[in-house]
Write a protein that holds these residues in place. Sequence first.
Motif, PDB file in Angstrom:
ATOM      1  N   PRO A  61       0.810  -1.239   0.000  1.00  0.00           N
ATOM      2  CA  PRO A  61       0.000   0.000   0.000  1.00  0.00           C
ATOM      3  C   PRO A  61       0.837   1.281   0.000  1.00  0.00           C
ATOM      4  CG  PRO A  61      -0.847  -1.594   1.604  1.00  0.00           C
ATOM      5  CD  PRO A  61       0.449  -2.160   1.087  1.00  0.00           C
ATOM      6  N   LYS A  62       0.330   2.268  -0.698  1.00  0.00           N
ATOM      7  CA  LYS A  62       0.893   3.628  -0.788  1.00  0.00           C
ATOM      8  C   LYS A  62       2.127   3.741  -1.686  1.00  0.00           C
ATOM      9  CE  LYS A  62      -1.603   5.625   0.551  1.00  0.00           C
ATOM     10  NZ  LYS A  62      -2.924   5.564  -0.139  1.00  0.00           N
ATOM     11  N   THR A  63       2.241   2.851  -2.632  1.00  0.00           N
ATOM     12  CA  THR A  63       3.410   2.896  -3.512  1.00  0.00           C
ATOM     13  C   THR A  63       3.066   3.323  -4.941  1.00  0.00           C
ATOM     14  OG1 THR A  63       3.121   0.545  -3.967  1.00  0.00           O
ATOM     15  CG2 THR A  63       4.678   1.116  -2.210  1.00  0.00           C
ATOM     16  N   GLY A  64       1.810   3.706  -5.182  1.00  0.00           N
ATOM     17  CA  GLY A  64       1.443   4.147  -6.530  1.00  0.00           C
ATOM     18  C   GLY A  64       0.408   3.253  -7.200  1.00  0.00           C
ATOM     19  N   THR A  65      -0.286   2.457  -6.413  1.00  0.00           N
ATOM     20  CA  THR A  65      -1.278   1.511  -6.938  1.00  0.00           C
ATOM     21  C   THR A  65      -2.368   2.203  -7.755  1.00  0.00           C
ATOM     22  OG1 THR A  65      -1.000   0.494  -4.753  1.00  0.00           O
ATOM     23  CG2 THR A  65      -2.684  -0.457  -6.194  1.00  0.00           C
ATOM     24  N   THR A  66      -2.901   3.288  -7.210  1.00  0.00           N
ATOM     25  CA  THR A  66      -4.035   3.973  -7.852  1.00  0.00           C
ATOM     26  C   THR A  66      -3.617   4.505  -9.221  1.00  0.00           C
ATOM     27  OG1 THR A  66      -4.614   4.645  -5.605  1.00  0.00           O
ATOM     28  CG2 THR A  66      -5.825   5.698  -7.400  1.00  0.00           C
ATOM     29  N   TRP A  67      -2.448   5.077  -9.280  1.00  0.00           N
ATOM     30  CA  TRP A  67      -1.891   5.615 -10.539  1.00  0.00           C
ATOM     31  C   TRP A  67      -1.752   4.483 -11.564  1.00  0.00           C
ATOM     32  CZ3 TRP A  67       3.933   7.338 -10.723  1.00  0.00           C
ATOM     33  CH2 TRP A  67       4.213   7.942 -11.951  1.00  0.00           C
ATOM     34  N   VAL A 154       5.875   7.893   4.769  1.00  0.00           N
ATOM     35  CA  VAL A 154       5.263   9.218   4.970  1.00  0.00           C
ATOM     36  C   VAL A 154       3.871   9.268   4.317  1.00  0.00           C
ATOM     37  CG1 VAL A 154       5.475  11.647   4.298  1.00  0.00           C
ATOM     38  CG2 VAL A 154       7.391  10.486   5.389  1.00  0.00           C
ATOM     39  N   SER A 155       3.748   8.635   3.169  1.00  0.00           N
ATOM     40  CA  SER A 155       2.441   8.586   2.509  1.00  0.00           C
ATOM     41  C   SER A 155       1.443   7.826   3.393  1.00  0.00           C
ATOM     42  CB  SER A 155       2.583   7.919   1.138  1.00  0.00           C
ATOM     43  OG  SER A 155       1.354   7.887   0.471  1.00  0.00           O
ATOM     44  N   SER A 156       1.876   6.704   3.989  1.00  0.00           N
ATOM     45  CA  SER A 156       0.998   5.920   4.882  1.00  0.00           C
ATOM     46  C   SER A 156       0.612   6.733   6.106  1.00  0.00           C
ATOM     47  CB  SER A 156       1.690   4.655   5.399  1.00  0.00           C
ATOM     48  OG  SER A 156       2.251   3.936   4.362  1.00  0.00           O
ATOM     49  N   THR A 211       9.655   0.769 -10.281  1.00  0.00           N
ATOM     50  CA  THR A 211       9.603   1.647  -9.114  1.00  0.00           C
ATOM     51  C   THR A 211       8.789   2.893  -9.464  1.00  0.00           C
ATOM     52  OG1 THR A 211      11.590   2.923  -9.638  1.00  0.00           O
ATOM     53  CG2 THR A 211      11.903   0.854  -8.413  1.00  0.00           C
ATOM     54  N   TYR A 212       8.187   3.448  -8.438  1.00  0.00           N
ATOM     55  CA  TYR A 212       7.417   4.693  -8.562  1.00  0.00           C
ATOM     56  C   TYR A 212       8.309   5.771  -9.163  1.00  0.00           C
ATOM     57  CZ  TYR A 212       4.601   8.674  -6.772  1.00  0.00           C
ATOM     58  OH  TYR A 212       3.852   9.824  -6.637  1.00  0.00           O
ATOM     59  N   GLU A 213       9.563   5.791  -8.728  1.00  0.00           N
ATOM     60  CA  GLU A 213      10.488   6.845  -9.159  1.00  0.00           C
ATOM     61  C   GLU A 213      10.803   6.721 -10.650  1.00  0.00           C
ATOM     62  OE1 GLU A 213      11.023   4.812  -6.468  1.00  0.00           O
ATOM     63  OE2 GLU A 213      10.338   6.259  -4.988  1.00  0.00           O
ATOM     64  N   PHE A 282      -5.067  10.457  -3.271  1.00  0.00           N
ATOM     65  CA  PHE A 282      -4.269  11.489  -3.950  1.00  0.00           C
ATOM     66  C   PHE A 282      -3.841  12.501  -2.897  1.00  0.00           C
ATOM     67  CE2 PHE A 282      -7.471   9.754  -6.716  1.00  0.00           C
ATOM     68  CZ  PHE A 282      -6.730   9.343  -7.808  1.00  0.00           C
ATOM     69  N   ARG A 283      -2.539  12.772  -2.811  1.00  0.00           N
ATOM     70  CA  ARG A 283      -2.078  13.769  -1.839  1.00  0.00           C
ATOM     71  C   ARG A 283      -1.150  14.736  -2.548  1.00  0.00           C
ATOM     72  NH1 ARG A 283       2.097  14.435   1.892  1.00  0.00           N
ATOM     73  NH2 ARG A 283       3.100  12.565   1.041  1.00  0.00           N
ATOM     74  N   GLN A 284       0.140  14.418  -2.631  1.00  0.00           N
ATOM     75  CA  GLN A 284       1.039  15.326  -3.351  1.00  0.00           C
ATOM     76  C   GLN A 284       1.745  14.650  -4.532  1.00  0.00           C
ATOM     77  OE1 GLN A 284       4.848  15.572  -2.826  1.00  0.00           O
ATOM     78  NE2 GLN A 284       4.582  13.435  -2.238  1.00  0.00           N
ATOM     79  N   GLY A 285       1.789  13.321  -4.522  1.00  0.00           N
ATOM     80  CA  GLY A 285       2.242  12.586  -5.705  1.00  0.00           C
ATOM     81  C   GLY A 285       3.643  12.922  -6.195  1.00  0.00           C
ATOM     82  N   GLY A 286       4.566  13.111  -5.275  1.00  0.00           N
ATOM     83  CA  GLY A 286       5.928  13.456  -5.699  1.00  0.00           C
ATOM     84  C   GLY A 286       6.974  12.497  -5.150  1.00  0.00           C
TER      85      GLY A 286
HETATM   86  P1  A3P Z   1       1.567  10.644  -1.597  1.00  0.00           P
HETATM   87  O1  A3P Z   1       0.818  10.373  -0.336  1.00  0.00           O
HETATM   88  O2  A3P Z   1       3.046  10.646  -1.391  1.00  0.00           O
HETATM   89  O3  A3P Z   1       1.104  11.845  -2.321  1.00  0.00           O
HETATM   90  P2  A3P Z   1      -1.563   4.066  -3.494  1.00  0.00           P
HETATM   91  O4  A3P Z   1      -2.344   4.349  -4.714  1.00  0.00           O
HETATM   92  O5  A3P Z   1      -0.712   2.851  -3.600  1.00  0.00           O
HETATM   93  O6  A3P Z   1      -2.421   4.091  -2.280  1.00  0.00           O
HETATM   94  O7  A3P Z   1      -0.497   5.247  -3.362  1.00  0.00           O
HETATM   95  C1  A3P Z   1      -0.907   6.556  -3.092  1.00  0.00           C
HETATM   96  C2  A3P Z   1       0.224   7.492  -3.409  1.00  0.00           C
HETATM   97  O8  A3P Z   1       0.338   7.640  -4.832  1.00  0.00           O
HETATM   98  C3  A3P Z   1      -0.013   8.892  -2.842  1.00  0.00           C
HETATM   99  O9  A3P Z   1       1.290   9.404  -2.575  1.00  0.00           O
HETATM  100  C4  A3P Z   1      -0.682   9.563  -4.030  1.00  0.00           C
HETATM  101  O10 A3P Z   1      -0.667  10.963  -3.982  1.00  0.00           O
HETATM  102  C5  A3P Z   1       0.175   9.031  -5.169  1.00  0.00           C
HETATM  103  N1  A3P Z   1      -0.470   9.137  -6.481  1.00  0.00           N
HETATM  104  C6  A3P Z   1      -1.773   8.994  -6.785  1.00  0.00           C
HETATM  105  N2  A3P Z   1      -1.973   9.214  -8.097  1.00  0.00           N
HETATM  106  C7  A3P Z   1      -0.779   9.527  -8.626  1.00  0.00           C
HETATM  107  C8  A3P Z   1      -0.349   9.881  -9.945  1.00  0.00           C
HETATM  108  N3  A3P Z   1      -1.189   9.964 -10.959  1.00  0.00           N
HETATM  109  N4  A3P Z   1       0.967  10.120 -10.121  1.00  0.00           N
HETATM  110  C9  A3P Z   1       1.845  10.049  -9.107  1.00  0.00           C
HETATM  111  N5  A3P Z   1       1.488   9.727  -7.842  1.00  0.00           N
HETATM  112  C10 A3P Z   1       0.189   9.467  -7.599  1.00  0.00           C
END
Ligand code: A3P
Length: 319
Positions: A61-67, A154-156, A211-213, A282-286
Amino acid sequence: MEDASTETIDFSSLPKEKFRGDDYLWQWKGFWFRQPFLQAAQDVLNHYKPLPTDTVLASYPKTGTTWLKALLYSIINRSSRNSILTNHPHMLVPTLEMQLYGPKTGSFDSFAGTANSSARILATHLPYQVFSGTINSTDCRVVYITRNPKDTLVSSWHFYPKSKEVKDPWSLEDAVEKFSKGIANCGPYYDHVLGYWKESLERPNKVFFITYEELKSETKIHVKRLAEFLGCPFDDGDGKEEDAVLDDIVSNCSFEKLSNYEANKSDDGHVGWLKFPLSAFFRQGGMGDHKNYLTTEMIEHIDKITEEKFHASGFLYGI
Ligand code: A3P
């Protein structure tokens, strides 16, 4: 040994730890899980039979799944890629243990990402060590995304207090301690990542590890690679049209756009047992946001664990 298909869990025999607030986790097969998650996971292990044409998006969780849900949906369903403009990625691509099994919220037919039985996309947070029997039972493809451990932490830390169920505040010190000990749903993070990373080295044509990066820095290049891996490449010739589609997908799934679609800004709906509002994904996505929160000591502490877990295993990542 009991057959995985008939296995049930006796919770009273499992180690139990407090995560945060009233949220408890149980340890099973080396990983920590919430009780309803683990019950649903059991249902997944007992009943989900992947089709060879399935694409399984796996992640901690919180590694970019939604994206990546948005990207995979758009790549595979290219002609209906605009669906992401009006539907939350979690409502297009369901997570097995949260939306399709256990106290499920829908059926395969009710999600656009799983309605087409010849090209289903499903997601899971299950570790490879738990899920391998299922995914190796057919020829399905797996896409795994990971993220810098400190940014994931930090995202979690920002994410969990957004739950509509467990609203308690969460100190950063506690979040760091729990992360370091691996105590989080589907943790330890490090074992989760290494499980899929090792499998991607063994079976690179079936397990795509990113990787997300990498994805953030060179989105277009990696979306193209993903499409090739998924067997639906973007035309390379003089395919200007295809290139425009590729640009369109990258742009529509960018953080700036994705986080601003009405469907993704909503606080009405929710996902998961802790009832996270749809906007919480969605938070800051960086990259590198941990520098704005973690102290030097915290960073050194996590980096040391990263060295011991990742670097010592040959995976030079995360510091
Ligand atoms: P941050 O909290 O650092 O902003 P997950 O989808 O695995 O729960 O991960 C959520 C993280 O992915 C959050 O990170 C979120 O903002 C970021 N995220 C969501 N959509 C994104 C996108 N389109 N591009 C980059 N990061 C995104």
